[in-house]
Design a protein around this motif. Structure first.
Motif, PDB file in Angstrom:
ATOM      1  N   ARG A 155       0.841  -1.208   0.000  1.00  0.00           N
ATOM      2  CA  ARG A 155       0.000   0.000   0.000  1.00  0.00           C
ATOM      3  C   ARG A 155       0.867   1.247   0.000  1.00  0.00           C
ATOM      4  NH1 ARG A 155      -5.305  -0.216   2.234  1.00  0.00           N
ATOM      5  NH2 ARG A 155      -5.032   1.715   3.374  1.00  0.00           N
ATOM      6  N   LYS A 347      -8.784  -0.664  15.941  1.00  0.00           N
ATOM      7  CA  LYS A 347      -8.993  -1.023  14.535  1.00  0.00           C
ATOM      8  C   LYS A 347      -7.760  -0.655  13.719  1.00  0.00           C
ATOM      9  CE  LYS A 347     -12.884   1.081  13.382  1.00  0.00           C
ATOM     10  NZ  LYS A 347     -14.022   1.610  12.636  1.00  0.00           N
ATOM     11  N   GLN A 351      -5.168  -3.150  12.119  1.00  0.00           N
ATOM     12  CA  GLN A 351      -5.442  -3.074  10.670  1.00  0.00           C
ATOM     13  C   GLN A 351      -6.550  -4.047  10.285  1.00  0.00           C
ATOM     14  OE1 GLN A 351      -1.081  -3.368   9.724  1.00  0.00           O
ATOM     15  NE2 GLN A 351      -1.632  -1.935   8.128  1.00  0.00           N
ATOM     16  N   LEU A 354     -11.364  -2.200   9.070  1.00  0.00           N
ATOM     17  CA  LEU A 354     -11.439  -0.817   8.612  1.00  0.00           C
ATOM     18  C   LEU A 354     -12.402  -0.773   7.426  1.00  0.00           C
ATOM     19  CD1 LEU A 354      -7.623   0.052   8.606  1.00  0.00           C
ATOM     20  CD2 LEU A 354      -9.309   1.012  10.149  1.00  0.00           C
ATOM     21  N   GLU A 356     -13.919   0.850   3.912  1.00  0.00           N
ATOM     22  CA  GLU A 356     -13.147   1.243   2.743  1.00  0.00           C
ATOM     23  C   GLU A 356     -12.637   2.677   2.892  1.00  0.00           C
ATOM     24  OE1 GLU A 356     -15.126   0.270  -0.897  1.00  0.00           O
ATOM     25  OE2 GLU A 356     -13.606   1.370  -2.053  1.00  0.00           O
ATOM     26  N   GLU A 358     -12.250   4.400   5.648  1.00  0.00           N
ATOM     27  CA  GLU A 358     -11.259   4.488   6.731  1.00  0.00           C
ATOM     28  C   GLU A 358      -9.898   4.029   6.215  1.00  0.00           C
ATOM     29  OE1 GLU A 358     -14.201   3.764  10.593  1.00  0.00           O
ATOM     30  OE2 GLU A 358     -13.218   2.055   9.613  1.00  0.00           O
ATOM     31  N   GLY A 359      -9.925   2.982   5.415  1.00  0.00           N
ATOM     32  CA  GLY A 359      -8.685   2.469   4.833  1.00  0.00           C
ATOM     33  C   GLY A 359      -8.006   3.506   3.950  1.00  0.00           C
ATOM     34  N   ARG A 360      -8.807   4.366   3.328  1.00  0.00           N
ATOM     35  CA  ARG A 360      -8.217   5.382   2.444  1.00  0.00           C
ATOM     36  C   ARG A 360      -7.607   6.541   3.238  1.00  0.00           C
ATOM     37  NH1 ARG A 360     -12.455   5.020  -2.183  1.00  0.00           N
ATOM     38  NH2 ARG A 360     -11.636   3.106  -3.086  1.00  0.00           N
TER      39      ARG A 360
END
Ligand SMILES: *[C@@H]1O[C@H](CO)[C@@H](O)[C@H](O)[C@H]1NC(C)=O
Ligand SMILES: *[C@@H]1O[C@H](CO)[C@@H](O)[C@H](O)[C@H]1NC(C)=O
Ligand SMILES: *[C@@H]1O[C@H](CO)[C@@H](O)[C@H](O)[C@H]1NC(C)=O
Ligand SMILES: *[C@@H]1O[C@H](CO)[C@@H](O)[C@H](O)[C@H]1NC(C)=O
Ligand SMILES: *[C@@H]1O[C@H](CO)[C@@H](O)[C@H](O)[C@H]1NC(C)=O
Ligand SMILES: *[C@@H]1O[C@H](CO)[C@@H](O)[C@H](O)[C@H]1NC(C)=O
Length: 363
Positions: A155, A347, A351, A354, A356, A358-360
């Motif tokens: 990532r 969270k 990892q 999360l 989507e 939040e992941g961004r």
């Protein structure tokens, strides 16, 4: 049949008759010979069988070896690919600049090697975004981003690449149980990452003599004019840094003839009372003192000073930049640790779960 036949000879000499007939064909001496030949026959048969078996098992063995050869050849090819890949990740050619070579020889300005250690925390993506967009305006800069970890995260790699900067993505994990000398943990952040970057520069730019090396943390604030100042450094350049060391500004004090005569800084008794953001060095100096690197074995607040000592510098070698240290072009800003609900922090740290979006937001 014989018995019947013998009886029919008259019954008088049945045994003698038998003996007579038998005797003509039979000889006691034959017995061992017959046995011997039967034995030979048996022996021959079993040898044949044995050989047949051996042949079969050899065939199996050969097939197995052939298979193993294929497997091993495949493994060799895989390891060679892996070696090439590892080699490639260290090659400067893979630096991205929309396909342009990283060092533009016809370019006037010496390159700046900008070293950024970075670790996983909730504001990491925000900090790096701000920094990357600052670096975007700086020509001929090579960004060396060193992740704190056992490997380079995928990532992270995609994120860093997205800026279209010239960069290299490295990694080095900070040991968890390191012994530090009179120093809190925070005093020694970035040690292994900066050293990894220095190693990379020394390895891949061993013959480069023109250029400067700067340690640029990801949460500081940089005026683009700072980079212009760096290009004229002969050995080591120094300049003021805003909001650092419990002061509004730390700065070398320069007299009217342009000489540094003192330091307005935290603990001016240090050999070089400067912050990490307050200096840059000529790459030639790095090559001249190949053992110079950061260490866990220094007191808190002495990393910069000890490093400059290892470069065999004296205070007279320091070149005041930023208009004789009268301008502030860099601030030691700190990203506040964000207050997160315990569940949100969990969270993030695990990892897991999360969403989507939040992941961004994070890396
Ligand atoms: C790694 O790269 C260097 C040059 O960059 C080359 O000389 C060397 O042979 C390469 N090694 C492998 C295993 O590909
Ligand atoms: C190299 O620098 C020169 C002069 O600044 C510029 O004209 C040229 O386009 C650059 N080349 C590349 C490949 O970046
Ligand atoms: C660094 O040192 C080299 C070799 O002494 C010199 O050519 C260069 O101009 C110096 N400064 C910079 C910014 O590269
Ligand atoms: C510069 O200033 C220093 C300290 O004030 C003094 O010792 C030195 O002689 C001066 N140098 C010149 C060239 O004026
Ligand atoms: C720094 O000070 C010296 C001595 O006063 C002067 O000659 C020089 O031009 C100054 N440099 C800058 C960039 O202002
Ligand atoms: C350190 O620098 C001085 C003066 O520039 C030089 O004479 C000396 O040889 C250097 N020491 C080392 C270990 O390079």
């Amino acid at each position: 049949m014989y018995v019947v036949g013998i009886r029919s000879l008259g019954g008088k000499f049945p045994i003698a008759g038998f003996k007579a007939i038998w005797g003509t064909f039979f000889n006691w001496k034959i017995i061992p010979i017959v046995f011997f030949f039967s034995y030979l026959l048996l022996l021959f048969r079993s040898t044949l069988e044995e050989q047949e078996e051996k042949k079969e098992s050899l065939k199996v063995h050969v097939a197995r070896l052939k298979h193993m050869k294929n497997v091993l050849q495949e493994e060799v090819r895989r390891l060679e690919r892996e070696a090439r890949r590892l080699n490639e990740t260290l090659r400067p050619e893979i630096l991205f600049n929309h396909g342009q070579p990283i060092l533009n020889e016809s370019d006037d300005v010496p390159p700046i090697f900008f070293i950024t250690p970075t670790r996983y925390h909730p504001a990491q993506k925000a900090d790096l975004t701000r920094l990357a967009q600052t670096l975007k305006v700086v020509p001929n800069l090579i960004w060396i981003v060193v992740e704190d970890g056992d490997r380079e995260s995928v990532r992270f790699a995609a994120f860093i690449q997205s800026f279209g900067l010239q960069y290299i993505h490295l990694h080095a994990r900070t040991p968890t149980n390191v012994k530090t000398k009179n120093a809190g943990w925070k005093g020694h952040r970035g040690v292994v990452q900066r050293n990894q970057a220095l190693f990379w520069i020394r390895t891949h730019f061993a013959s480069t003599t023109r250029g400067v090396v700067y340690f640029g943390d990801d949460d500081n604030t940089y005026d683009w004019r700072l980079f212009r100042e760096m290009r004229t450094i002969e050995k080591v350049g120094v300049w003021p840094v805003g909001i650092v060391g419990m002061k509004l500004v730390e700065t070398p004090v320069v007299n009217e003839n342009g000489t540094i005569i003192a330091f307005h800084a935290w603990n001016p008794r240090r050999s070089f009372p400067v912050d990490m953001a307050a200096f840059a060095i000529n790459i030639s100096l790095l090559h001249s003192y190949p053992a110079a690197k950061f260490s866990f074995d220094v007191s808190a607040g002495y990393q910069e000073s000890e490093f400059l000592v290892k470069l065999n510098l004296t205070r007279q070698d320091l070149e005041p930049k930023a208009a004789n240290c009268s301008e502030v072009y860099v601030w030691h800003t700190k990203t506040q640790k964000p207050s997160l609900h315990a569940s949100e922090r969990r969270k993030f740290e695990l990892q897991e779960d999360l969403s989507e979006i939040e992941g961004r937001s994070v890396l």
